[in-house]
Scaffold this active site. Structure first.
Site, PDB file in Angstrom:
ATOM      1  N   GLY A  15       0.808  -1.220   0.000  1.00 48.54           N
ATOM      2  CA  GLY A  15       0.000   0.000   0.000  1.00 48.54           C
ATOM      3  C   GLY A  15       0.835   1.259   0.000  1.00 48.54           C
ATOM      4  N   GLY A  17      -0.360   4.402   0.128  1.00 42.98           N
ATOM      5  CA  GLY A  17      -1.252   5.501   0.506  1.00 42.98           C
ATOM      6  C   GLY A  17      -0.544   6.416   1.492  1.00 42.98           C
ATOM      7  N   PHE A  18      -1.340   7.121   2.293  1.00 43.43           N
ATOM      8  CA  PHE A  18      -0.749   8.076   3.234  1.00 43.43           C
ATOM      9  C   PHE A  18       0.223   7.392   4.189  1.00 43.43           C
ATOM     10  CE2 PHE A  18      -4.498  10.512   1.969  1.00 43.43           C
ATOM     11  CZ  PHE A  18      -3.935  11.775   1.803  1.00 43.43           C
ATOM     12  N   GLY A  19      -0.198   6.247   4.730  1.00 38.83           N
ATOM     13  CA  GLY A  19       0.652   5.543   5.707  1.00 38.83           C
ATOM     14  C   GLY A  19       1.880   4.939   5.049  1.00 38.83           C
ATOM     15  N   VAL A  83      -2.053  -7.523  -4.182  1.00 36.10           N
ATOM     16  CA  VAL A  83      -1.752  -8.587  -3.224  1.00 36.10           C
ATOM     17  C   VAL A  83      -3.025  -9.362  -2.924  1.00 36.10           C
ATOM     18  CG1 VAL A  83      -0.949  -9.092  -0.892  1.00 36.10           C
ATOM     19  CG2 VAL A  83       0.135  -7.277  -2.224  1.00 36.10           C
ATOM     20  N   GLU A 174     -19.142  17.610   1.902  1.00 39.15           N
ATOM     21  CA  GLU A 174     -18.369  18.338   0.885  1.00 39.15           C
ATOM     22  C   GLU A 174     -18.967  18.132  -0.508  1.00 39.15           C
ATOM     23  OE1 GLU A 174     -14.314  17.175   1.700  1.00 39.15           O
ATOM     24  OE2 GLU A 174     -14.211  18.500   3.430  1.00 39.15           O
ATOM     25  N   ASP A 305      -5.660   3.211   8.000  1.00 34.80           N
ATOM     26  CA  ASP A 305      -7.070   2.800   8.149  1.00 34.80           C
ATOM     27  C   ASP A 305      -7.218   1.329   8.525  1.00 34.80           C
ATOM     28  OD1 ASP A 305      -7.820   5.313   7.427  1.00 34.80           O
ATOM     29  OD2 ASP A 305      -8.832   4.759   5.562  1.00 34.80           O
ATOM     30  N   ALA A 322      -6.371  10.776   7.279  1.00 35.64           N
ATOM     31  CA  ALA A 322      -5.003  10.864   6.756  1.00 35.64           C
ATOM     32  C   ALA A 322      -3.964  11.102   7.868  1.00 35.64           C
ATOM     33  CB  ALA A 322      -4.939  11.981   5.718  1.00 35.64           C
ATOM     34  N   GLN A 323      -4.267  11.989   8.823  1.00 35.89           N
ATOM     35  CA  GLN A 323      -3.271  12.321   9.852  1.00 35.89           C
ATOM     36  C   GLN A 323      -2.804  11.108  10.665  1.00 35.89           C
ATOM     37  OE1 GLN A 323      -1.015  14.354  11.265  1.00 35.89           O
ATOM     38  NE2 GLN A 323      -1.275  15.456   9.365  1.00 35.89           N
TER      39      GLN A 323
HETATM   40  C1  LIG Z   1     -13.743  10.692  -0.393  1.00 41.46           C
HETATM   41  C2  LIG Z   1     -12.807  10.682   0.791  1.00 41.46           C
HETATM   42  C3  LIG Z   1     -12.548  11.868   1.468  1.00 41.46           C
HETATM   43  C4  LIG Z   1     -11.685  11.879   2.552  1.00 41.46           C
HETATM   44  N1  LIG Z   1     -11.439  13.069   3.178  1.00 41.46           N
HETATM   45  C5  LIG Z   1     -10.560  13.104   4.191  1.00 41.46           C
HETATM   46  C6  LIG Z   1     -10.224  14.346   4.810  1.00 41.46           C
HETATM   47  O1  LIG Z   1     -10.751  15.398   4.425  1.00 41.46           O
HETATM   48  N2  LIG Z   1      -9.317  14.337   5.827  1.00 41.46           N
HETATM   49  C7  LIG Z   1      -8.730  13.166   6.238  1.00 41.46           C
HETATM   50  O2  LIG Z   1      -7.879  13.210   7.134  1.00 41.46           O
HETATM   51  N3  LIG Z   1      -9.035  11.981   5.702  1.00 41.46           N
HETATM   52  C8  LIG Z   1      -9.931  11.936   4.683  1.00 41.46           C
HETATM   53  N4  LIG Z   1     -10.236  10.724   4.098  1.00 41.46           N
HETATM   54  C9  LIG Z   1      -9.670   9.496   4.668  1.00 41.46           C
HETATM   55  C10 LIG Z   1      -8.231   9.292   4.241  1.00 41.46           C
HETATM   56  O3  LIG Z   1      -8.104   9.426   2.848  1.00 41.46           O
HETATM   57  C11 LIG Z   1      -7.785   7.915   4.695  1.00 41.46           C
HETATM   58  O4  LIG Z   1      -7.953   7.833   6.080  1.00 41.46           O
HETATM   59  C12 LIG Z   1      -6.338   7.664   4.340  1.00 41.46           C
HETATM   60  O5  LIG Z   1      -6.188   7.611   2.941  1.00 41.46           O
HETATM   61  C13 LIG Z   1      -5.826   6.367   4.980  1.00 41.46           C
HETATM   62  O6  LIG Z   1      -4.494   6.173   4.593  1.00 41.46           O
HETATM   63  P1  LIG Z   1      -3.929   4.702   4.417  1.00 41.46           P
HETATM   64  O7  LIG Z   1      -2.475   4.847   4.104  1.00 41.46           O
HETATM   65  O8  LIG Z   1      -4.337   3.857   5.554  1.00 41.46           O
HETATM   66  O9  LIG Z   1      -4.694   4.119   3.160  1.00 41.46           O
HETATM   67  P2  LIG Z   1      -4.822   4.691   1.649  1.00 41.46           P
HETATM   68  O10 LIG Z   1      -4.352   6.106   1.561  1.00 41.46           O
HETATM   69  O11 LIG Z   1      -6.211   4.393   1.247  1.00 41.46           O
HETATM   70  O12 LIG Z   1      -3.834   3.764   0.846  1.00 41.46           O
HETATM   71  C14 LIG Z   1      -4.004   2.382   0.712  1.00 41.46           C
HETATM   72  C15 LIG Z   1      -3.208   1.928  -0.481  1.00 41.46           C
HETATM   73  O13 LIG Z   1      -3.192   0.505  -0.494  1.00 41.46           O
HETATM   74  C16 LIG Z   1      -3.360   0.047  -1.820  1.00 41.46           C
HETATM   75  N5  LIG Z   1      -3.950  -1.290  -1.731  1.00 41.46           N
HETATM   76  C17 LIG Z   1      -5.085  -1.670  -1.122  1.00 41.46           C
HETATM   77  N6  LIG Z   1      -5.277  -2.996  -1.221  1.00 41.46           N
HETATM   78  C18 LIG Z   1      -4.222  -3.470  -1.929  1.00 41.46           C
HETATM   79  C19 LIG Z   1      -3.861  -4.764  -2.375  1.00 41.46           C
HETATM   80  N7  LIG Z   1      -4.598  -5.851  -2.099  1.00 41.46           N
HETATM   81  N8  LIG Z   1      -2.722  -4.896  -3.098  1.00 41.46           N
HETATM   82  C20 LIG Z   1      -1.957  -3.818  -3.396  1.00 41.46           C
HETATM   83  N9  LIG Z   1      -2.256  -2.564  -2.981  1.00 41.46           N
HETATM   84  C21 LIG Z   1      -3.370  -2.400  -2.264  1.00 41.46           C
HETATM   85  C22 LIG Z   1      -4.299   1.065  -2.456  1.00 41.46           C
HETATM   86  O14 LIG Z   1      -4.168   1.067  -3.868  1.00 41.46           O
HETATM   87  C23 LIG Z   1      -3.796   2.367  -1.818  1.00 41.46           C
HETATM   88  O15 LIG Z   1      -2.814   2.990  -2.602  1.00 41.46           O
HETATM   89  C24 LIG Z   1     -11.085  10.677   2.995  1.00 41.46           C
HETATM   90  C25 LIG Z   1     -11.358   9.493   2.325  1.00 41.46           C
HETATM   91  C26 LIG Z   1     -12.207   9.483   1.228  1.00 41.46           C
HETATM   92  C27 LIG Z   1     -12.484   8.208   0.494  1.00 41.46           C
END
Ligand SMILES: Cc1cc2nc3c(=O)[nH]c(=O)nc-3n(C[C@H](O)[C@H](O)[C@H](O)COP(=O)(O)OP(=O)(O)OC[C@H]3O[C@@H](n4cnc5c(N)ncnc54)[C@H](O)[C@@H]3O)c2cc1C
Length: 435
Positions: A15, A17-19, A83, A174, A305, A322-323
């Site tokens: 992943g 993403g943010f984390g 994955v 929003e 998340d 995100a934070q």
């Molecule tokens: C519409 C929307 C608005 C939001 N607004 C806000 C906001 O205003 N403020 C805020 O703080 N948070 C907001 N959030 C929440 C925030 O985006 C998430 O909490 C944050 O992205 C979590 O980060 P993460 O690294 O856990 O996961 P993510 O950023 O979701 O990253 C997960 C990554 O894992 C990858 N992945 C998943 N499964 C697999 C797999 N099986 N194999 C390979 N790769 C995989 C995905 O492609 C992705 O790139 C919002 C979310 C959404 C959907």
């Protein structure tokens, strides 16, 4: 996967993403081989997805290539891979492009839309969790108006111009605000031969207030802002089903709409092999200790998340935002470096920097730990924070210029049907697109 063996320990991160990205940055130039796997080759800035759906931004301004983040990281390998399974005994990850062994595994797979088992809504409703989904929604909204022009059936026309958004969290609020602004500022000019005053934006919240994770004053103010924009806010109503036209609820209120957006819940993305009941908490999140180690494992970690770290202050884990994901990624990165150096890891402490949501032009609500404010200043703070956390200098500049342009011109010029959207069973569509 064509990744060379190394004398250094191998960290596999699932992943970007943010984390995952925050963690990767901490492992740069360390005595480790790092393999980052993601099913997309870009990082998705989800907080601005609603602006893509409503033509305020092009998708490429909120996406950033993961390979570019990792440029110049000598010990890193990125693979575009989905994955599908983890073998915790053999320490192996299985993907659609092959398998790979790990010494340490970090799960940062984020979350997905949760329909709470409602098959009708999953099949016919629109989600907004990925960029393809946001583009689908953008196309559907615009196609609805094009179709509304063509029909003489008043009921069908109203249904095409009726939007039902389920979920009164930041995403729902929003999106509702943005649609209301389009109705007011853009539709009458784009469709002079259509009575766009009949367009309805309905925001449905199961609880008794919007933005339940924010303060009462933020909820009240957001509701007032939305009502000022002409949004119909429905509280204490649960949507029970949707067949593609008719929305039923647990009350006698119902709606006919061609567009239902489901923003009412998410659950963690769990992966086979690490999805047994003993690892999972509510919402499929992986139970982790204060070092982010998944319960029962020393060498498997989870952040963002997908992770649930329970504490006195956060009995249900940190908010899925995100934070927390960024802070957890950074903290785990530092701990993994300590691990390599043979030093003890430090427990994670979350610093709550507050939360915010925007309702529209000059309208936002901000809750900081010591102060809460709403209105124009809050809107500027919201914009500044989102620009700051966007990844990539180009993206920041493009988004900033777009916002200034949209503000001055009262416009959203990305209202383009690039990929026509045909409404069909979304379950099948998502399977095909691997969203
Ligand atoms: C519409 C929307 C608005 C939001 N607004 C806000 C906001 O205003 N403020 C805020 O703080 N948070 C907001 N959030 C929440 C925030 O985006 C998430 O909490 C944050 O992205 C979590 O980060 P993460 O690294 O856990 O996961 P993510 O950023 O979701 O990253 C997960 C990554 O894992 C990858 N992945 C998943 N499964 C697999 C797999 N099986 N194999 C390979 N790769 C995989 C995905 O492609 C992705 O790139 C919002 C979310 C959404 C959907």
């Amino acid at each position: 996967m064509n990744i060379p063996q190394s004398s250094n320990p191998r960290f596999v991160i699932i992943g970007g993403g943010f984390g995952g990205i925050a963690l990767a940055k901490k492992l740069r130039d360390k005595e480790a081989q790092v393999v980052l796997l993601d099913k997309h080759n870009y990082h998705n800035f989800q907080p601005l997805l609603y602006q893509v759906s409503t033509g305020g931004l092009e998708p490429d301004s909120i996406a950033y290539p993961i390979r570019k983040v990792l440029q110049g990281y000598p010990n890193f390998y990125f693979r575009l891979a989905n994955v599908v399974e983890i073998d915790t005994v053999k320490k192996k990850v299985f993907t659609n492009i092959g398998d790979i062994n790990y010494d340490y595994l970090i799960v940062a797979t984020g979350s997905q839309t949760n329909y709470f088992g409602n098959k009708g809504i999953e099949a016919m409703g629109m989600a907004m969790k990925t960029i393809p989904q946001s583009l689908n929604l953008r196309s559907l909204i615009l196609e609805n108006f094009e179709q509304a022009l063509l029909t003489d059936d008043l009921h069908a026309r109203d249904a095409l111009m009726n939007f039902v958004i389920v979920g009164g969290g930041p995403t729902g609020v929003e999106l509702a605000g943005a649609l209301a602004e389009i109705k007011k500022g853009i539709l009458p000019k784009d469709y002079p031969d259509l009575d766009t005053r009949r367009a309805q934006i309905n925001l449905i919240q199961a609880g008794d207030r919007l933005l339940p994770a924010m303060s009462e004053v933020a909820s009240r103010k957001a509701e007032r802002f939305l009502e000022g924009l002409g949004v119909n806010v429905w509280k204490n109503i649960r949507v029970s089903d949707y067949d593609g036209l008719h929305v039923t609820t647990d009350t006698d209120v119902s709606f006919d709409t061609a567009t239902l957006v489901w923003a009412a819940g998410v659950s963690a993305v769990s992966i086979k092999g690490l999805d047994a009941k003993e690892f999972l908490c509510r919402g499929n999140r992986l139970k982790v200790n204060q070092f982010h180690q998944v319960e029962g494992f020393k060498n498997i970690f989870a952040i963002g998340d997908v992770a649930q770290m329970e504490s006195e202050d956060f009995p249900n884990g940190h908010p899925m935002m995100a934070q927390p994901a960024i802070q957890q990624g950074r903290s785990l990165g530092e701990n993994l470096v300590r691990l390599i150096d043979g030093k003890p890891m430090k427990p994670f402490v979350y610093r709550d920097k507050g939360s915010m949501a925007t309702v529209g032009r000059n309208k936002a609500v901000v809750d900081l730990p010591k102060i809460k404010f709403q209105g124009v200043f809050a809107w500027f703070v919201w914009m500044f924070v989102h620009l700051y956390f966007l990844i990539g200098f180009r993206n920041r500049v493009v988004v900033f210029i777009n916002w200034v342009y949209n503000y001055v011109r009262f416009d959203r010029e990305a209202r383009l049907i690039i990929r026509p959207f045909k409404k069909q069973n979304q379950v099948e569509r998502n399977k095909l697109m691997q969203d």
